[in-house]
Design a protein around this motif. Structure first.
Motif, PDB file in Angstrom:
ATOM      1  N   LEU A   1       0.491  -1.433   0.170  1.00  0.00           N
ATOM      2  CA  LEU A   1       0.177   0.168  -0.224  1.00  0.00           C
ATOM      3  C   LEU A   1       1.188   1.284   0.750  1.00  0.00           C
ATOM      4  O   LEU A   1       0.139   2.556  -0.186  1.00  0.00           O
ATOM      5  CB  LEU A   1      -1.057  -0.014   1.107  1.00  0.00           C
ATOM      6  N   GLN A   2       1.896   1.389   0.252  1.00  0.00           N
ATOM      7  CA  GLN A   2       2.887   2.204   0.512  1.00  0.00           C
ATOM      8  C   GLN A   2       3.962   2.140   0.018  1.00  0.00           C
ATOM      9  O   GLN A   2       4.060   1.546  -1.485  1.00  0.00           O
ATOM     10  CB  GLN A   2       4.157   2.246   1.887  1.00  0.00           C
ATOM     11  N   SER A   3       4.038   3.516  -0.442  1.00  0.00           N
ATOM     12  CA  SER A   3       4.842   3.734  -2.028  1.00  0.00           C
ATOM     13  C   SER A   3       6.109   2.795  -1.871  1.00  0.00           C
ATOM     14  O   SER A   3       6.715   2.806  -0.741  1.00  0.00           O
ATOM     15  CB  SER A   3       5.349   5.187  -2.181  1.00  0.00           C
ATOM     16  N   SER A   4       6.803   2.513  -2.891  1.00  0.00           N
ATOM     17  CA  SER A   4       8.389   1.411  -3.020  1.00  0.00           C
ATOM     18  C   SER A   4       9.292   2.871  -2.274  1.00  0.00           C
ATOM     19  O   SER A   4      10.979   2.328  -2.533  1.00  0.00           O
ATOM     20  CB  SER A   4       8.674   0.743  -4.092  1.00  0.00           C
ATOM     21  N   SER A   5       9.144   3.860  -2.764  1.00  0.00           N
ATOM     22  CA  SER A   5      10.490   4.865  -3.107  1.00  0.00           C
ATOM     23  C   SER A   5       9.233   6.146  -2.074  1.00  0.00           C
ATOM     24  O   SER A   5       9.329   7.497  -2.152  1.00  0.00           O
ATOM     25  CB  SER A   5      10.113   6.216  -4.232  1.00  0.00           C
ATOM     26  N   PRO A   6       9.284   5.930  -0.339  1.00  0.00           N
ATOM     27  CA  PRO A   6       8.962   6.692  -0.009  1.00  0.00           C
ATOM     28  C   PRO A   6       9.754   7.732   0.236  1.00  0.00           C
ATOM     29  O   PRO A   6      10.903   7.873   0.073  1.00  0.00           O
ATOM     30  CB  PRO A   6       8.875   5.587   1.431  1.00  0.00           C
ATOM     31  N   SER A   7       8.985   9.250   0.834  1.00  0.00           N
ATOM     32  CA  SER A   7       9.619  10.234   0.919  1.00  0.00           C
ATOM     33  C   SER A   7      10.440  10.343   2.043  1.00  0.00           C
ATOM     34  O   SER A   7      10.020   9.971   3.433  1.00  0.00           O
ATOM     35  CB  SER A   7       8.539  11.398   1.233  1.00  0.00           C
ATOM     36  N   TYR A   8      11.921  10.817   1.997  1.00  0.00           N
ATOM     37  CA  TYR A   8      13.005  10.784   3.044  1.00  0.00           C
ATOM     38  C   TYR A   8      12.122  11.967   3.684  1.00  0.00           C
ATOM     39  O   TYR A   8      12.468  12.252   5.519  1.00  0.00           O
ATOM     40  CB  TYR A   8      13.674  10.743   2.550  1.00  0.00           C
ATOM     41  N   PRO A   9      12.150  13.339   3.604  1.00  0.00           N
ATOM     42  CA  PRO A   9      11.437  14.255   3.868  1.00  0.00           C
ATOM     43  C   PRO A   9      10.642  14.400   4.922  1.00  0.00           C
ATOM     44  O   PRO A   9      10.389  14.665   6.511  1.00  0.00           O
ATOM     45  CB  PRO A   9      11.206  15.633   3.102  1.00  0.00           C
ATOM     46  N   LEU A  10       9.799  13.181   5.182  1.00  0.00           N
ATOM     47  CA  LEU A  10       8.625  12.501   5.592  1.00  0.00           C
ATOM     48  C   LEU A  10       8.947  12.234   6.414  1.00  0.00           C
ATOM     49  O   LEU A  10       8.802  12.702   8.241  1.00  0.00           O
ATOM     50  CB  LEU A  10       7.639  12.206   4.576  1.00  0.00           C
ATOM     51  N   MET A  11       9.448  10.475   6.293  1.00  0.00           N
ATOM     52  CA  MET A  11      10.257  10.105   7.334  1.00  0.00           C
ATOM     53  C   MET A  11      11.232  11.037   8.375  1.00  0.00           C
ATOM     54  O   MET A  11      11.251  10.470   9.323  1.00  0.00           O
ATOM     55  CB  MET A  11      10.571   9.072   6.542  1.00  0.00           C
ATOM     56  N   ALA A  12      11.599  11.922   7.878  1.00  0.00           N
ATOM     57  CA  ALA A  12      12.434  12.826   8.556  1.00  0.00           C
ATOM     58  C   ALA A  12      12.188  13.628   9.644  1.00  0.00           C
ATOM     59  O   ALA A  12      12.101  13.551  10.833  1.00  0.00           O
ATOM     60  CB  ALA A  12      13.393  13.298   8.032  1.00  0.00           C
ATOM     61  N   SER A  13      10.646  14.428   9.372  1.00  0.00           N
ATOM     62  CA  SER A  13      10.116  14.806   9.826  1.00  0.00           C
ATOM     63  C   SER A  13       9.121  13.886  11.152  1.00  0.00           C
ATOM     64  O   SER A  13       8.921  14.254  12.457  1.00  0.00           O
ATOM     65  CB  SER A  13       8.459  14.957   9.156  1.00  0.00           C
ATOM     66  N   LEU A  14       9.011  12.937  10.704  1.00  0.00           N
ATOM     67  CA  LEU A  14       8.292  11.803  12.606  1.00  0.00           C
ATOM     68  C   LEU A  14       9.715  11.397  13.045  1.00  0.00           C
ATOM     69  O   LEU A  14       9.077  11.482  14.412  1.00  0.00           O
ATOM     70  CB  LEU A  14       7.758  10.916  11.558  1.00  0.00           C
ATOM     71  N   ASP A  15      11.138  11.941  12.911  1.00  0.00           N
ATOM     72  CA  ASP A  15      11.646  11.531  13.742  1.00  0.00           C
ATOM     73  C   ASP A  15      12.304  12.671  14.297  1.00  0.00           C
ATOM     74  O   ASP A  15      12.184  12.504  15.713  1.00  0.00           O
ATOM     75  CB  ASP A  15      13.130  11.347  12.917  1.00  0.00           C
ATOM     76  N   ILE A  16      11.934  13.949  13.854  1.00  0.00           N
ATOM     77  CA  ILE A  16      11.904  14.520  14.649  1.00  0.00           C
ATOM     78  C   ILE A  16      10.300  15.202  15.471  1.00  0.00           C
ATOM     79  O   ILE A  16      11.157  16.079  16.275  1.00  0.00           O
ATOM     80  CB  ILE A  16      12.158  15.711  13.545  1.00  0.00           C
ATOM     81  N   ALA A  17       8.835  15.279  14.938  1.00  0.00           N
ATOM     82  CA  ALA A  17       8.544  15.572  16.068  1.00  0.00           C
ATOM     83  C   ALA A  17       7.934  14.342  16.804  1.00  0.00           C
ATOM     84  O   ALA A  17       8.096  14.656  17.914  1.00  0.00           O
ATOM     85  CB  ALA A  17       6.517  14.674  14.666  1.00  0.00           C
ATOM     86  N   ARG A  18       8.885  12.803  16.954  1.00  0.00           N
ATOM     87  CA  ARG A  18       8.818  12.124  17.523  1.00  0.00           C
ATOM     88  C   ARG A  18      10.175  12.595  18.857  1.00  0.00           C
ATOM     89  O   ARG A  18      10.009  12.428  19.983  1.00  0.00           O
ATOM     90  CB  ARG A  18       9.449  10.624  17.560  1.00  0.00           C
ATOM     91  N   ALA A  19      10.941  13.301  18.197  1.00  0.00           N
ATOM     92  CA  ALA A  19      11.993  13.658  19.466  1.00  0.00           C
ATOM     93  C   ALA A  19      11.512  15.068  20.030  1.00  0.00           C
ATOM     94  O   ALA A  19      11.598  15.508  21.356  1.00  0.00           O
ATOM     95  CB  ALA A  19      13.290  14.620  19.034  1.00  0.00           C
ATOM     96  N   TYR A  20      10.799  15.889  19.629  1.00  0.00           N
ATOM     97  CA  TYR A  20      10.309  16.947  20.080  1.00  0.00           C
ATOM     98  C   TYR A  20       9.863  16.277  20.629  1.00  0.00           C
ATOM     99  O   TYR A  20       8.670  16.929  22.442  1.00  0.00           O
ATOM    100  CB  TYR A  20       9.129  17.492  19.012  1.00  0.00           C
ATOM    101  N   LEU A  21       8.328  15.218  20.787  1.00  0.00           N
ATOM    102  CA  LEU A  21       7.940  15.612  21.905  1.00  0.00           C
ATOM    103  C   LEU A  21       8.244  14.229  22.780  1.00  0.00           C
ATOM    104  O   LEU A  21       7.903  14.313  24.413  1.00  0.00           O
ATOM    105  CB  LEU A  21       6.211  13.735  21.356  1.00  0.00           C
ATOM    106  N   GLY A  22       8.936  13.742  22.894  1.00  0.00           N
ATOM    107  CA  GLY A  22      10.031  12.895  23.842  1.00  0.00           C
ATOM    108  C   GLY A  22      10.680  13.871  24.543  1.00  0.00           C
ATOM    109  O   GLY A  22      11.030  13.542  25.733  1.00  0.00           O
ATOM    110  N   ALA A  23      11.118  14.953  23.791  1.00  0.00           N
ATOM    111  CA  ALA A  23      11.485  15.904  25.494  1.00  0.00           C
ATOM    112  C   ALA A  23      10.808  17.338  25.674  1.00  0.00           C
ATOM    113  O   ALA A  23      11.932  18.009  26.809  1.00  0.00           O
ATOM    114  CB  ALA A  23      12.634  17.363  23.535  1.00  0.00           C
ATOM    115  N   MET A  24       9.535  16.512  25.564  1.00  0.00           N
ATOM    116  CA  MET A  24       8.632  17.390  26.763  1.00  0.00           C
ATOM    117  C   MET A  24       8.854  17.047  27.829  1.00  0.00           C
ATOM    118  O   MET A  24       8.784  15.658  28.351  1.00  0.00           O
ATOM    119  CB  MET A  24       7.407  17.321  25.757  1.00  0.00           C
TER     120      MET A  24
END
Length: 486
Positions: free
Chosen positions: A258-281
């Motif tokens: 169901l997902q692209s075989s060429s997933p967006s790295y900026p999107l995945m990186a933003s998940l990494d960043i969002a998780r770090a933001y939440l984890g730092a709270m």
């Protein structure tokens, strides 16, 4: 694990700093080939828009930085496994459905679920039993499924394989799901939750001021739109596996499909960043956000034409970051939206009866001194008061099914009929206002008076429909079978 780390984003940034030369896709070649007029906007993000080259891992066979980023997310949410999604919660809901139910299986589905859940039903050839949510009569807002409704469904349909819930609602209302999940598990149901608006709900203040995550309540598999309430890019989402009841191999198999075989790295990186933001709270951050949310609610002066939805409705509590303004005046909510847009402010949702605003997950970005006075001015409408009609008057079936299964619908003849005259007929198309993307009328569902009432209100207010608007002028498509002959 160190939640301050951002392994995926950090590696992408290091790759950019090394001034690499691209002999690979994507075609913009690290931003060197691009329309000049757009370069100033896209230039920085193109530097990390990469593909599966050495050192950057592969989402569909994650063993390096993507795997580490997903493990950090799983640790933060205290789940067995987290999968990154680049197609929004939509792709997660589809994969969730295909994983827990085979063709012909029966599942329970909360009736005010997102359209992607219903798409999953149709794609999978699954037999749904719909569970009507509770409704708040004072505001007309849909809430969640009650334990009693699920118990009745379990007693009537002992062969069901799973239950699909939506928590919290679009307007941010959530309930303690532990009793409902206990009932489901006793019936050997897999509990699947679309928690699109709850990726941030990891804080327990001990006072019940925030909805509790379905993960803490024991749901088996949960999908979250990180981009809705966390600082992630649009479409960036999580799929969490929270129990051994879920077949992880099947989940990954369907995500590959169901997902692209060429997933967006900026999107995945933003998940990494969002998780770090939440984890730092820290607790002090959450306390400050809660306080600011209360300042917003207290500062908005209820006028003759509107009222705020309450923070607590029965056993439901509203996310402090959601503000809902309810009105009885025809056209008022649409006018509020237009007035806001005139000053460059864009609300999350407008319906015939309410306006929804979403506040940021940062106390210092709430700008209450600027916006509360402006909102108080905009919300002061002096129109003739009218009483809101009860568009929930026929929402009395707590448990219901489609008239035809999806396989039957493929072969039934159809015709079109003036939509205002279709009461009692079975719709051959789905009508989905957007936002919020919750189907009002389902394909295979009998048209009832409350459907037509709401459709009329939406048409009058110029609402948008993701399923198209041909039905307004050309007629609603209905099935010709079993009493539907014209």
């Amino acid at each position: 694990m160190d939640q301050k780390k951002t392994p995926l984003f950090t590696k992408l940034y290091e790759h950019y700093q090394s001034s690499p030369h691209s002999f690979h896709v994507p075609g913009h070649k690290n931003g060197r080939v691009f329309l000049e007029e757009a370069r100033s906007i896209y230039d920085n993000i193109l530097q990390i828009d990469q593909t599966e080259i050495s050192g950057l891992d592969d989402l569909h066979d994650a063993k390096g930085i993507i795997d580490e980023a997903q493990q950090l997310a799983a640790h933060l949410y205290d789940v067995l496994e987290t999968n990154f999604l680049v197609g929004g919660s939509t792709v997660g809901n589809l994969a969730m459905m295909m994983t827990v139910a085979d063709r012909g299986d029966r599942v329970f589905v909360q009736r005010n679920s997102h359209q992607s859940v219903f798409h999953g039903l149709e794609l999978g050839g699954v037999k749904p039993v719909f569970l009507e949510p509770e409704w708040d009569n004072a505001t007309g807002l849909a809430l969640g499924v009650s334990r009693e409704t699920l118990e009745r469904a379990v007693a009537a349909y002992g062969d069901a394989k799973a239950v699909f819930l939506t928590h919290p609602t679009y307007e941010g209302y959530g309930q303690d799901l532990r009793d409902i999940i206990r009932v489901a598990h006793e019936a050997e149901l897999c509990v699947c939750v679309d928690e699109a608006h709850g990726a941030h709900l990891i804080f327990d203040d001990g006072n019940g001021l925030w909805p509790q995550s379905s993960l803490k309540a024991g749901a088996d598999i949960v999908v979250q739109s990180a981009h809705k309430m966390l600082p992630a890019m649009t479409m960036a989402s999580f799929l969490h596996i929270n129990s051994e009841k879920v077949d992880r191999v099947k989940v990954k198999n369907y995500l590959r499909m169901l997902q692209s075989s060429s997933p967006s790295y900026p999107l995945m990186a933003s998940l990494d960043i969002a998780r770090a933001y939440l984890g730092a709270m820290e607790k002090k951050d959450w306390d400050r956000i809660t306080e600011k949310g209360n300042i917003w609610r207290a500062g908005l002066e209820s006028g003759l034409s509107w009222r705020q939805s309450p923070r607590v409705i029965g056993n439901y509590v509203q996310d402090p970051l959601k503000l809902t303004f309810v009105t009885d005046e025809p056209g008022a909510a649409k006018e509020w939206k237009e007035r806001l847009e005139e000053i460059g402010a864009f609300p999350e949702l407008v319906s015939p009866h309410h306006l929804l605003l979403t506040l940021p997950l940062a106390a210092d970005k709430m700008d209450e001194d600027r916006w509360i006075p402006l909102l108080n001015k905009i919300l002061r409408l002096k129109k003739q008061q009218v009483s809101r009609q009860d568009d929930t008057m026929q929402r009395i079936e707590r448990i219901s099914e489609l008239t035809y299964c999806y396989e039957e619908m493929k072969y039934l003849p159809v015709t079109s009929l003036n939509w205002e005259k279709t009461e009692g007929y079975v719709s051959a198309e789905t009508i989905t206002p957007y936002p919020p993307g919750i189907p009002l009328l389902l394909k295979g569902e009998k048209v009832k008076r409350h459907h037509l009432y709401t459709m009329k209100k939406l048409v009058q207010d110029g609402a948008s429909f993701q399923t198209g608007t041909d039905w307004i002028k050309e007629g609603l498509t209905i099935f010709l079978e079993k009493g539907n002959d014209l």
